[in-house]
Design an enzyme around this catalytic site. Structure first.
Site, mmCIF file in Angstrom:
data_model
loop_
_atom_site.group_PDB
_atom_site.id
_atom_site.type_symbol
_atom_site.label_atom_id
_atom_site.label_comp_id
_atom_site.label_asym_id
_atom_site.label_seq_id
_atom_site.Cartn_x
_atom_site.Cartn_y
_atom_site.Cartn_z
ATOM 1 N N GLU A 96 -5.913 -0.350 -7.253
ATOM 2 C CA GLU A 96 -4.850 0.390 -7.923
ATOM 3 C C GLU A 96 -3.917 -0.611 -8.589
ATOM 4 O O GLU A 96 -3.340 -1.469 -7.925
ATOM 5 C CB GLU A 96 -4.075 1.249 -6.916
ATOM 6 N N HIS A 146 -3.041 -3.215 -5.639
ATOM 7 C CA HIS A 146 -3.394 -2.707 -4.322
ATOM 8 C C HIS A 146 -4.904 -2.724 -4.138
ATOM 9 O O HIS A 146 -5.619 -1.852 -4.647
ATOM 10 C CB HIS A 146 -2.845 -1.285 -4.137
ATOM 11 N N SER A 150 0.812 -1.214 0.000
ATOM 12 C CA SER A 150 0.000 0.000 0.000
ATOM 13 C C SER A 150 0.846 1.265 0.000
ATOM 14 O O SER A 150 0.343 2.340 -0.318
ATOM 15 C CB SER A 150 -0.919 0.010 1.223
#
Length: 284
Positions: free
Chosen positions: A152, A140, A119
């Site tokens: 993501e 992510h 992250s």
């Protein structure tokens, strides 16, 4: 590239959610944990997650049974060798992630894609721990994984386009909305949300207002679903702390330095909803 079998290394809150989500969508999944106790905890977590999803009417009891039969959990890392995609989802410790990604790289075939659910850690650092950095992509997920639509998809300067395309298609197949992001510490989501959470904690420390009032300003004044203290408890205070510390290490920007109160709560084991106490107290 057809991704029909995946492996998830690390089946805590995030990894367990990824296993659950993939199993719900009919993929064959193997989850790897460090110990038998970790395996048992992951199985309980995934089972509870499927039951909760069914209780909300998102899946049927029959689909729960199918999902439970679609995944296996093990402590044997060599079980990942036949996966089309391996997702590393251990906690935000750069040395641990590098070591695991190196082991994953040595175990899987040349066409296997490798992803990290990091992250905040720059993906290029993790990709460099493998012999195939061009095939390492950031994937992510957001917590809770089965419910949150965003993923993501993170690329480094050397990531090959076909890998990005394959994981974007994979994310879409899971019912998610993938967003392509360049490799910077924190990417987009945490680059923006971490300072917001830390600023709220600092405002509370300074006596600007109590937690409930700060949360109310955000929920009632800005129409967010939850305020920063409820959100921190949901994410996990240890995770918020580690994200902040990792980003501070990269940027040296005081906005990312973990506030003393956050450190104290983590040291006390008050980690949020998952431990029953964080900024707020939670019953069962």
């Amino acid at each position: 590239m057809n991704i029909s079998k995946i492996a998830v290394v690390g089946c805590g809150t995030m990894g367990g959610g990824i296993v659950q989500l993939a199993a719900q969508h009919g993929l064959e999944v193997v989850g790897v944990e460090a110990s038998e106790a970790g395996v048992a905890a992951a199985r309980e977590r995934i089972s509870a997650g499927l039951a909760a999803t069914a209780a909300r009417g998102k899946i049927t009891p029959e689909q729960v049974e199918l999902a439970m039969s679609a995944f296996t959990l093990t402590t044997d890392l060599t079980e990942i060798t036949k996966a089309d995609l391996v997702v590393e989802a251990v906690y935000e410790d750069v040395e641990l992630k590098k070591r695991l990604l190196g082991e994953i790289d040595r175990l899987v075939g040349p066409d296997t894609l490798i992803a990290s659910n990091t992250s905040t850690i720059p993906l290029v650092i993790l990709a460099a721990a493998t012999s195939r950095p061009e095939q390492v992509v950031g994937l992510h997920f957001f917590n809770p994984v089965p419910a949150m639509r965003l993923i993501e998809v993170i690329k480094t300067p050397v990531t090959e386009q076909h890998c990005i395309d394959a994981l974007t298609e994979f994310a879409t197949g899971l019912g998610k909305s993938p967003v392509l992001v360049n490799d910077v510490p924190g990417f987009v989501g945490n680059l923006l949300i971490v300072p917001y959470l830390l600023d709220a904690i600092r405002a509370f420390e300074r006596g600007v207002a109590d937690m409930e009032s700060i949360d109310a300003v955000i929920t009632l004044g800005f129409n967010h679903k939850m305020g920063p203290f409820r959100l921190s408890d949901l994410i996990g205070l240890d995770i918020v702390h580690d994200m902040a510390a990792s980003m501070y290490e990269e940027y040296k920007d005081p906005r990312y330095f973990p506030p003393p109160l956050l450190k104290q709560y983590v040291r006390l084991g008050w980690l949020g909803r998952k431990t029953g106490r964080g900024f707020y107290t939670y019953d069962d």
